[in-house]
Design an enzyme around this catalytic site. Structure first.
Site, mmCIF file in Angstrom:
data_model
loop_
_atom_site.group_PDB
_atom_site.id
_atom_site.type_symbol
_atom_site.label_atom_id
_atom_site.label_comp_id
_atom_site.label_asym_id
_atom_site.label_seq_id
_atom_site.Cartn_x
_atom_site.Cartn_y
_atom_site.Cartn_z
ATOM 1 C CG HIS A 53 -7.721 -2.814 0.757
ATOM 2 N ND1 HIS A 53 -6.794 -3.582 0.097
ATOM 3 C CD2 HIS A 53 -8.177 -3.589 1.758
ATOM 4 C CE1 HIS A 53 -6.715 -4.768 0.661
ATOM 5 N NE2 HIS A 53 -7.546 -4.798 1.690
ATOM 6 N N GLY A 99 2.377 7.207 -6.925
ATOM 7 C CA GLY A 99 1.701 5.915 -6.727
ATOM 8 C C GLY A 99 2.343 5.018 -5.680
ATOM 9 C CG HIS A 149 -27.153 -22.221 -11.211
ATOM 10 N ND1 HIS A 149 -26.244 -22.987 -10.522
ATOM 11 C CD2 HIS A 149 -27.499 -22.917 -12.327
ATOM 12 C CE1 HIS A 149 -26.055 -24.123 -11.182
ATOM 13 N NE2 HIS A 149 -26.804 -24.096 -12.287
HETATM 14 P P1 FAD Z 1 3.685 3.417 -0.084
HETATM 15 O O1 FAD Z 1 2.851 2.869 -1.173
HETATM 16 O O2 FAD Z 1 4.878 2.650 0.327
HETATM 17 O O3 FAD Z 1 4.120 4.888 -0.555
HETATM 18 C C1 FAD Z 1 4.985 5.677 0.173
HETATM 19 C C2 FAD Z 1 5.588 6.716 -0.754
HETATM 20 O O4 FAD Z 1 6.252 7.692 0.036
HETATM 21 C C3 FAD Z 1 6.643 6.175 -1.706
HETATM 22 O O5 FAD Z 1 6.341 6.565 -3.027
HETATM 23 C C4 FAD Z 1 7.947 6.823 -1.237
HETATM 24 O O6 FAD Z 1 8.857 7.106 -2.294
HETATM 25 C C5 FAD Z 1 7.418 8.110 -0.626
HETATM 26 N N1 FAD Z 1 8.308 8.716 0.360
HETATM 27 C C6 FAD Z 1 8.871 8.124 1.453
HETATM 28 N N2 FAD Z 1 9.576 9.036 2.162
HETATM 29 C C7 FAD Z 1 9.441 10.211 1.524
HETATM 30 C C8 FAD Z 1 9.918 11.518 1.781
HETATM 31 N N3 FAD Z 1 10.641 11.797 2.868
HETATM 32 N N4 FAD Z 1 9.611 12.500 0.901
HETATM 33 C C9 FAD Z 1 8.860 12.255 -0.198
HETATM 34 N N5 FAD Z 1 8.379 11.034 -0.485
HETATM 35 C C10 FAD Z 1 8.649 10.031 0.370
HETATM 36 N N6 FAD Z 1 -1.444 -4.394 -0.883
HETATM 37 C C11 FAD Z 1 -2.711 -4.698 -1.247
HETATM 38 O O7 FAD Z 1 -3.665 -4.208 -0.624
HETATM 39 N N7 FAD Z 1 -2.969 -5.534 -2.293
HETATM 40 C C12 FAD Z 1 -1.973 -6.107 -3.003
HETATM 41 O O8 FAD Z 1 -2.239 -6.866 -3.944
HETATM 42 C C13 FAD Z 1 -0.629 -5.818 -2.640
HETATM 43 N N8 FAD Z 1 0.387 -6.355 -3.327
HETATM 44 C C14 FAD Z 1 1.674 -6.027 -2.973
HETATM 45 C C15 FAD Z 1 2.719 -6.624 -3.683
HETATM 46 C C16 FAD Z 1 4.028 -6.340 -3.349
HETATM 47 C C17 FAD Z 1 5.156 -6.984 -4.133
HETATM 48 C C18 FAD Z 1 4.306 -5.410 -2.306
HETATM 49 C C19 FAD Z 1 5.724 -5.040 -1.967
HETATM 50 C C20 FAD Z 1 3.277 -4.820 -1.598
HETATM 51 C C21 FAD Z 1 1.953 -5.136 -1.924
HETATM 52 N N9 FAD Z 1 0.876 -4.590 -1.212
HETATM 53 C C22 FAD Z 1 -0.404 -4.926 -1.553
HETATM 54 C C23 FAD Z 1 1.078 -3.661 -0.100
HETATM 55 C C24 FAD Z 1 0.851 -2.211 -0.565
HETATM 56 O O9 FAD Z 1 1.717 -1.925 -1.652
HETATM 57 C C25 FAD Z 1 1.110 -1.238 0.582
HETATM 58 O O10 FAD Z 1 0.316 -1.606 1.694
HETATM 59 C C26 FAD Z 1 0.749 0.173 0.175
HETATM 60 O O11 FAD Z 1 1.489 0.590 -0.952
HETATM 61 C C27 FAD Z 1 0.990 1.142 1.336
HETATM 62 O O12 FAD Z 1 0.646 2.422 0.928
HETATM 63 P P2 FAD Z 1 1.300 3.720 1.606
HETATM 64 O O13 FAD Z 1 0.632 4.877 0.944
HETATM 65 O O14 FAD Z 1 1.224 3.604 3.071
HETATM 66 O O15 FAD Z 1 2.854 3.687 1.244
#
Ligand code: FAD
Ligand code: NAD
Length: 465
Positions: free
Chosen positions: A320, A39, A443
């Site tokens: 998203h 996740g 409404h």
């Molecule tokens: P991530 O969710 O960062 O996932 C990357 C994954 O890759 C991680 O699990 C990590 O462990 C794994 N990983 C990294 N390197 C390796 C490797 N070499 N080998 C194996 N695994 C690896 N966005 C919204 O749209 N709405 C919100 O309400 C919102 N609230 C947020 C609140 C907070 C406090 C924070 C910090 C962020 C929030 N965001 C929100 C932003 C959102 O979480 C990110 O934009 C989103 O998670 C990005 O998704 P991603 O798949 O790119 O990366």
């Protein structure tokens, strides 16, 4: 040796959604995650836990400040932070295990460990046992980590990031927040509602500096009423952990040194792409000066079979957006011709009232020399708002002066996070402001504010002001 059509590194919303879509399209798919739960940031330490705490603190705030006027008498309301954190943890656990279920259902092979390139088609997974994967395509979805600048290095004890702020052991008496962006205002709201004095120290002249100016103004007013203090145009020099307190030193706009003291300091000055440990050089993949993986318009790196999505590439760091990119790349690999309309990725801030926006801001239209019309409507003029005692906010619609096509919709409103979708759908179908103005809205609802703002933009003929 394991052989796959697609191997995805990282199981956040970019990675796990790409995995599901690849599997749906008949591609043999592997997903690698280094943490023990799936996740990514979103489910573990981002969107989901922050919203869980925002909801709990909102209930508490309403019980203290609004119940009596609604005719509900409750004696001795007090916050139980440990229980709030425990409920948040349960929500996170359930949501993360839901992703594991989806992987099993879609027959995606999950590898627990750190993925790194041996070459463009070979990935080493370093976990409890090392495994090697042979793969035709790779999707890098390794996300981002909290950023900070020299002098404000988090020690994760009193100088904290969003991750520690989601698992506090005590309600701070006073919390300094560096950065009046999304994280600062959302997590500031959680603790502000529980009684913490929140002081935001921001570099820019307004909070949410990339959003429409009208939203920053309205939200600043509303958060000040809730007790927030804002120190704009302050350049943080250093933050020091003094044992039981932190001292923050900054330069104000007159270039004078000022100091702030609090029991905690939350550093929320943005996030940076995470590529450590990937051994990108072995595959011939480059990062730019901002640490982002360089991709073309098809999210393809310099190596055509290696793609990257989500926070690790350019663009908004939103769950998203990462999901859309995950689906896009899966479909591209399967030979389809997908499309993402980046102009229509909505942004939401989960304060109360919520903030939501899509399309161009008024500042962007001015800078681009676009001739536009402006319609707006105050939330307080709605019957629904008075019935619910939620009267703060506004809806603002910007449409093309000649064609009336909607160019941007911006709102501070109760439930704005959900309301914004009307604007996204309308804009995807290139609707005019008059189209929305002529659609019957139920409404009493907050959605009537969108119709009224559209009426105002169309011909200054809002009905209820
Ligand atoms: P991530 O969710 O960062 O996932 C990357 C994954 O890759 C991680 O699990 C990590 O462990 C794994 N990983 C990294 N390197 C390796 C490797 N070499 N080998 C194996 N695994 C690896 N966005 C919204 O749209 N709405 C919100 O309400 C919102 N609230 C947020 C609140 C907070 C406090 C924070 C910090 C962020 C929030 N965001 C929100 C932003 C959102 O979480 C990110 O934009 C989103 O998670 C990005 O998704 P991603 O798949 O790119 O990366
Ligand atoms: P942000 O970019 O939203 O805000 C950072 C703020 O810090 C800006 O206002 C900036 O001007 C300010 N700043 C930068 N350097 C500073 C300095 N030296 N001193 C004082 N202020 C400084 O970043 P964030 O709030 O850390 O959030 C990170 C990312 O996570 C964002 O890109 C956001 O999209 C995502 N996120 C989204 C949501 C959501 O969608 N509801 C919630 C939380 C996080």
């Amino acid at each position: 040796m394991n052989a796959y059509d697609v191997t995805i590194i990282g199981s956040g919303p970019g990675g796990y959604v790409a995995a599901i879509r690849c599997a749906q399209l008949g591609l043999k798919t592997a997903l690698i995650e280094k943490y023990s739960t799936l996740g990514g940031t979103c489910l573990n330490v981002g969107c989901i836990p922050s919203k869980a705490l925002l909801d709990s603190s909102e209930h508490y705030h309403n019980a203290v400040h609004n119940f009596e006027e609604h005719g509900i008498e409750v004696k001795s309301v007090k916050p139980n932070l440990a229980q709030m954190i425990q409920r948040k943890n349960q929500v996170v656990e359930q949501t993360c295990s839901g992703i594991q279920y989806l992987m099993d259902k879609n027959k995606v092979d999950v590898f627990n460990g750190t993925g790194s390139f041996v070459d463009a088609n070979t990935i080493l997974v370093k976990g409890s046992t090392d495994q090697t994967i042979q793969t035709k395509n790779v999707i890098i979805a390794t996300g981002s980590k909290p950023n900070y600048f020299p002098g404000m290095e988090p020690d994760k004890k009193r100088i904290i990031t969003s991750t520690e702020a989601l698992s506090m052991r005590e309600i701070p008496k006073k919390m300094l927040v560096i950065g009046g962006g999304v994280i600062g205002l959302e997590l500031g709201s959680v603790y502000g509602r529980l009684g913490t004095q929140i002081e935001v120290v921001e570099f820019a002249p307004t909070i949410l500096p990339t959003m429409d100016g009208a939203l920053s103004k309205e939200l600043t007013r509303s958060l000040k009423k809730e007790g927030f203090k804002f120190y704009m145009e302050h350049r943080v020099q250093k933050v020091e952990n003094k044992g039981k307190s932190v001292i923050l030193t900054a330069l104000n706009k007159k270039n004078e040194e000022v100091q702030f003291e609090a029991d905690y300091c939350l550093v929320a000055v943005g996030r940076k792409p995470f590529t450590e440990g990937l051994n990108l050089e072995a595959a011939g993949v480059a990062v730019n000066s901002r640490g982002q993986i360089e991709v073309n318009d098809h999210l393809q790196t310099a190596v055509p079979t290696i793609y990257a999505v989500g926070d690790v590439v350019r663009g908004a760091m939103l769950a998203h957006k990462a999901e859309e990119e995950g689906v896009y790349v899966a479909e591209l690999i399967a030979g389809q011709k997908p499309h993402i309309n980046y102009n229509l990725i909505p942004g939401v801030v989960y304060t109360w009232p919520e903030v939501a926006a899509v399309g161009k801001t008024e500042e962007e239209l001015k800078a681009a020399g676009v001739n536009y019309k402006l319609g707006s409507f105050p939330i307080k003029a709605l019957g629904r708002a008075r019935a619910s005692m939620d009267t703060t906010g506004l809806v603002k619609i910007l449409s093309d002066a000649e064609t009336d096509e909607i160019l941007g919709v911006h709102m501070v409103a109760p439930r704005a996070a959900d309301l914004i979708m009307e604007a996204v759908v309308a804009m995807e179908y290139r609707a005019s402001a008059e189209d929305i103005a002529r659609i019957c809205h139920p409404h009493p609802t907050y959605s009537e504010a969108i119709k009224e703002a559209a009426l105002d933009a169309t011909a200054n003929r809002a009905l209820h002001v």
